[in-house]
Design a protein around this motif. Structure first.
Motif, PDB file in Angstrom:
ATOM      1  N   UNK A 148      -9.788   8.654  -0.646  1.00 49.96           N
ATOM      2  CA  UNK A 148      -8.996   7.446  -0.419  1.00 49.96           C
ATOM      3  C   UNK A 148      -7.669   7.805   0.246  1.00 49.96           C
ATOM      4  N   UNK A 149      -7.219   6.964   1.155  1.00 49.89           N
ATOM      5  CA  UNK A 149      -6.047   7.226   1.976  1.00 49.89           C
ATOM      6  C   UNK A 149      -4.732   6.792   1.317  1.00 49.89           C
ATOM      7  N   UNK A 150      -4.816   6.279   0.094  1.00 48.98           N
ATOM      8  CA  UNK A 150      -3.625   5.712  -0.543  1.00 48.98           C
ATOM      9  C   UNK A 150      -2.945   6.660  -1.522  1.00 48.98           C
ATOM     10  N   UNK A 151      -3.595   7.780  -1.819  1.00 52.42           N
ATOM     11  CA  UNK A 151      -3.032   8.700  -2.799  1.00 52.42           C
ATOM     12  C   UNK A 151      -3.266   8.258  -4.228  1.00 52.42           C
ATOM     13  N   UNK A 152      -4.312   7.443  -4.444  1.00 49.37           N
ATOM     14  CA  UNK A 152      -4.649   6.949  -5.784  1.00 49.37           C
ATOM     15  C   UNK A 152      -5.562   7.951  -6.487  1.00 49.37           C
ATOM     16  N   UNK A 153      -5.338   8.125  -7.772  1.00 52.72           N
ATOM     17  CA  UNK A 153      -6.225   8.940  -8.597  1.00 52.72           C
ATOM     18  C   UNK A 153      -6.838   8.072  -9.682  1.00 52.72           C
ATOM     19  N   UNK A 212       0.809  -1.205   0.000  1.00 52.06           N
ATOM     20  CA  UNK A 212       0.000   0.000   0.000  1.00 52.06           C
ATOM     21  C   UNK A 212       0.849   1.265   0.000  1.00 52.06           C
ATOM     22  N   UNK A 213       2.012   1.205   0.642  1.00 52.08           N
ATOM     23  CA  UNK A 213       2.865   2.389   0.732  1.00 52.08           C
ATOM     24  C   UNK A 213       3.360   2.852  -0.624  1.00 52.08           C
ATOM     25  N   UNK A 214       3.317   1.954  -1.615  1.00 48.83           N
ATOM     26  CA  UNK A 214       3.808   2.312  -2.948  1.00 48.83           C
ATOM     27  C   UNK A 214       2.711   2.859  -3.847  1.00 48.83           C
ATOM     28  N   UNK A 215       1.503   3.028  -3.325  1.00 48.43           N
ATOM     29  CA  UNK A 215       0.384   3.441  -4.160  1.00 48.43           C
ATOM     30  C   UNK A 215       0.273   4.948  -4.323  1.00 48.43           C
ATOM     31  N   UNK A 246      -8.281  -1.413  -4.982  1.00 43.72           N
ATOM     32  CA  UNK A 246      -8.763  -0.474  -3.962  1.00 43.72           C
ATOM     33  C   UNK A 246      -9.992   0.282  -4.470  1.00 43.72           C
ATOM     34  N   UNK A 247      -9.970   0.646  -5.733  1.00 45.89           N
ATOM     35  CA  UNK A 247     -11.097   1.369  -6.318  1.00 45.89           C
ATOM     36  C   UNK A 247     -12.310   0.449  -6.460  1.00 45.89           C
ATOM     37  N   UNK A 281       0.412   8.490  -5.504  1.00 42.97           N
ATOM     38  CA  UNK A 281       0.716   9.044  -6.813  1.00 42.97           C
ATOM     39  C   UNK A 281       0.320   8.165  -7.974  1.00 42.97           C
ATOM     40  N   UNK A 282      -0.270   6.989  -7.697  1.00 48.70           N
ATOM     41  CA  UNK A 282      -0.682   6.076  -8.768  1.00 48.70           C
ATOM     42  C   UNK A 282      -1.981   6.559  -9.407  1.00 48.70           C
TER      43      UNK A 282
END
Length: 440
Positions: free
Chosen positions: A60-65, A27-30, A331-332, A32-33
């Motif tokens: 979302x808490x992962x920084x996913x777009x 999850x830490x690598x997500x 996650x989405x 900016x994805x």
């Protein structure tokens, strides 16, 4: 098939190089994805999609777009995928209609949703079992159900009351018996406004508990031919359809799932068949001119004991050889099928909430209270069974067009019911054979 084998080898090689057979990216690598999501929802459905995407992107808490792109009709989306480069499909997640299921499985383009589910430890029993059954093959959920529907019988309660009819017919046979009373006493111009739609034909087979195609309805292996001609199911449907047409109870109102809705909403037809997802549109179009009732999709005869299959579409993860984007995609997907999201989706669109816990959400409860007719759809879904999940066919879009053409030919007096069934079977079997030869 070769494409599928190659795709599977690529997946295995990538997982091996990552040092694990099941784990996805951390999850830490997500952060900016960005993932690309292709969908086919326009109008109010598209607005609901946009709302959910915006909510996910903001919360979302992962920084996913998620970049959501409307691709046009379902056929447009599949055609765009066909022109893409394998491994760089242009999308990470794509919405594909139910009849594209077998094609997508065979394509070699996808990551079975089950892989993402297993890696995340997601409890798939949260998904409505009779919906999940359609997309489950060899105990694998290949795609995630999203916008699911079943067909209903819609009826004009005022006309039924005027005609003194207290029981809603449960079969085409029963519709024929009350048709004259609805027109002579109920004030209907036609008893039922029945659009020529391949999905209805498929549902009439499910209601008989009969197969459309061989190899377990295309679920045990790719179908090699239809069975509806040999098991008698198609002839039974067409003879009942023709009898309604010739009696004047069901005039030919055109082709497609929405063809019958206009006459019903205008107060001309006492009944129509349509998707559960059409309920809100029908109520809006009727606008209080009469009371709309809903009932289970009819069988062909009163003796039929089958169930209904779902329609709509599901979400497919594409194999783009990027573990981080796969994890972000999951996650989405998990967000989209959460109880909160599904309750919102149901309230805005009329599609089923595919997650059972959505029934406990306040938004869902308020929607049912406002539109009690929708409870019929939920009851019908629960009263059916996975055994009636319906067929999977790689050339299903083409097959559906063939069925509709032959039904029209029959209704227009160009063919008998027997000739129409024979023509359907011959044309579809030829298409299946050609497809299978090209994809050995």
């Amino acid at each position: 098939m070769k494409k599928k084998i190659i795709s599977t080898m690529l997946v295995m090689a990538m997982l091996a190089s990552a040092g694990t057979s099941t784990a996805l990216a951390e999850e830490s690598s997500l952060a900016g994805t960005t993932i690309e999501f292709w969908h086919s929802m326009g109008g109010v459905n598209g607005e609901a999609i946009d709302y959910l995407v915006k909510k996910f992107n903001e919360e979302n808490e992962y920084g996913i777009t998620v970049n959501a792109q409307y691709q046009g009709e379902y056929d447009d989306t599949i055609n765009k995928l066909k022109s893409a480069q394998i491994g760089n499909m242009g999308a990470d997640l794509v919405q594909i209609y139910d009849i594209g299921t077998r094609f997508m499985i065979d394509s070699g383009w996808v990551v079975p949703m089950q892989e993402l589910i297993d890696a995340a430890g997601y409890d798939v029993t949260q998904i409505e079992p009779n919906i999940a059954a359609y997309y489950t093959i060899d105990d694998q959920l290949y795609s995630m159900p999203f916008n699911s529907s079943t067909p209903l019988l819609y009826y004009n309660k005022d006309m039924f009351a005027a005609a003194g009819i207290e029981e809603v017919p449960t079969s085409l046979e029963g519709i024929g018996k009350i048709a004259e009373k609805l027109t002579t006493e109920g004030g209907a111009g036609e008893a039922i406004s029945l659009g020529v739609y391949g999905w209805f034909f498929e549902q009439f087979l499910c209601k008989q508990g009969l197969s459309y195609a061989d190899n377990g309805n295309g679920r045990e292996a790719a179908a090699t031919g239809v069975e509806f001609d040999e098991n008698g199911g198609a002839l039974k449907i067409l003879e009942a359809w023709l009898a309604l047409s010739e009696s004047g109870a069901a005039p030919n109102v055109g082709r497609g799932g929405d063809a019958g809705l206009a006459d019903f909403s205008a107060g001309k037809a006492a009944m129509t068949l349509g998707s559960t997802a059409s309920l809100k549109q029908i109520l809006e179009d009727v606008n209080g001119k009469f009371e709309v009732g809903t009932a289970y999709f009819p069988s062909v005869t009163a003796d039929d004991e089958g169930g209904v299959s779902i329609g709509g579409a599901s979400l497919w993860a594409l194999e783009n050889q990027d573990e981080t984007r796969k994890e972000a995609t999951w996650k989405f997907v998990e967000f989209l099928v959460s109880p909160e999201s599904q309750a919102y989706w149901n309230a805005q669109t009329g599609y089923f909430p595919v997650t059972t816990a959505a029934h406990e959400e306040e938004v869902f409860l308020e929607n049912i209270a406002q539109y009690p007719q929708f409870q019929t759809a939920i009851d019908q879904l629960h009263d059916s069974a996975p055994a009636y999940a319906g067929a999977l066919l790689s050339i299903f879009p083409e097959a559906r067009q063939i069925v509709e053409t032959e039904i029209e030919n029959m209704l227009n007096g160009k063919e008998t019911a027997e000739e129409a069934v024979d023509s359907m079977a011959a044309s579809i079997n030829k298409s299946i054979e050609e497809y299978n030869l090209l994809n050995e």
